[in-house]
Design an enzyme around this catalytic site. Structure first.
Site, short mmCIF file in Angstrom:
data_model
loop_
_atom_site.label_atom_id
_atom_site.label_comp_id
_atom_site.label_asym_id
_atom_site.label_seq_id
_atom_site.Cartn_x
_atom_site.Cartn_y
_atom_site.Cartn_z
N HIS A 188 0.84 -1.20 0.00
CA HIS A 188 0.00 0.00 0.00
C HIS A 188 0.88 1.25 0.00
O HIS A 188 1.94 1.27 0.59
CB HIS A 188 -0.94 0.03 1.22
CG HIS A 188 -0.25 -0.17 2.53
ND1 HIS A 188 0.12 -1.41 2.98
CD2 HIS A 188 0.14 0.71 3.48
CE1 HIS A 188 0.71 -1.30 4.16
NE2 HIS A 188 0.75 -0.01 4.49
N HIS A 199 0.66 5.20 1.21
CA HIS A 199 -0.07 6.20 1.98
C HIS A 199 -0.01 7.53 1.23
O HIS A 199 1.06 7.92 0.74
CB HIS A 199 0.60 6.46 3.33
CG HIS A 199 0.65 5.29 4.25
ND1 HIS A 199 -0.20 5.14 5.32
CD2 HIS A 199 1.48 4.20 4.29
CE1 HIS A 199 0.10 4.05 5.99
NE2 HIS A 199 1.12 3.45 5.39
P1 5GP Z 1 1.75 0.43 7.37
O1 5GP Z 1 2.34 0.71 8.73
O2 5GP Z 1 1.64 -1.06 7.11
O3 5GP Z 1 2.44 1.18 6.27
O4 5GP Z 1 0.28 1.04 7.43
C1 5GP Z 1 -0.88 0.28 7.56
C2 5GP Z 1 -2.04 1.24 7.60
O5 5GP Z 1 -3.24 0.52 7.45
C3 5GP Z 1 -2.16 2.00 8.94
O6 5GP Z 1 -2.11 3.40 8.67
C4 5GP Z 1 -3.51 1.56 9.49
O7 5GP Z 1 -4.20 2.60 10.13
C5 5GP Z 1 -4.24 1.09 8.23
N1 5GP Z 1 -5.24 0.05 8.48
C6 5GP Z 1 -5.06 -1.08 9.20
N2 5GP Z 1 -6.18 -1.82 9.20
C7 5GP Z 1 -7.09 -1.15 8.45
C8 5GP Z 1 -8.45 -1.42 8.08
O8 5GP Z 1 -9.05 -2.44 8.43
N3 5GP Z 1 -9.07 -0.50 7.30
C9 5GP Z 1 -8.43 0.64 6.87
N4 5GP Z 1 -9.14 1.47 6.12
N5 5GP Z 1 -7.16 0.92 7.20
C10 5GP Z 1 -6.48 0.04 7.98
#
Ligand code: 5GP
Ligand code: ZN
Length: 127
Positions: free
Chosen positions: A103, A105
């Site tokens: 993903h 951001h």
């Molecule tokens: P990472 O740290 O892996 O780059 O970011 C993961 C992101 O996914 C976090 O910002 C977290 O808030 C988001 N996230 C985790 N679970 C869910 C979910 O079930 N739905 C949505 N919309 N975002 C999620």
């Protein structure tokens, strides 16, 4: 979707098994609001196929994803007052990845948002 991971929360969002506020969707990608936003309109852009890190992605899938990131960023700029933003993409737990489905951001920024920017550069060793 050919390869969903049954334990992956983002695959479940793609499959419609978990709700999400969708911003943009096309054949290969989906953009939706982060459930714990760092800022208003903090958006995640993902491939519909399950890949853990970007190095696992075929080049054409990655190209489609980055095109979607660009399109989503433009939509956020149009729909919100923000004019500045960070694009963040984490690969692996050491790099801060918590959800193991690729993903990007898109994080809108505003003056005094207190998000900061922590980066600890060291001078390049030219040898
Ligand atoms: P990472 O740290 O892996 O780059 O970011 C993961 C992101 O996914 C976090 O910002 C977290 O808030 C988001 N996230 C985790 N679970 C869910 C979910 O079930 N739905 C949505 N919309 N975002 C999620
Ligand atoms: Zn997944």
């Amino acid at each position: 979707m050919p390869n969903p991971d049954p334990d992956c929360i983002f695959c479940k969002i793609v499959a419609g098994q978990i709700p999400a506020h969708k911003i943009l969707e096309d054949e290969h990608t989906l953009a939706f609001l982060d459930v714990n936003p760092l800022a208003h309109a903090h958006t995640l852009v993902i491939p519909k196929q399950h890949y853990v890190t970007i190095d696992q992605m075929p080049p054409d899938e990655f190209t489609a994803l980055t095109a979607s990131v660009h399109k989503t960023a433009l939509a956020i700029l149009k729909a919100t007052p923000t004019t500045e933003y960070n694009i963040l993409q984490n690969n692996g737990p050491t790099a801060g990845q918590a959800v193991f489905h690729v993903h990007f951001h898109i994080i809108p920024r505003s003056p005094n948002d207190n998000l900061g920017y922590r980066w600890n550069p060291t001078p390049l060793n030219h040898d």
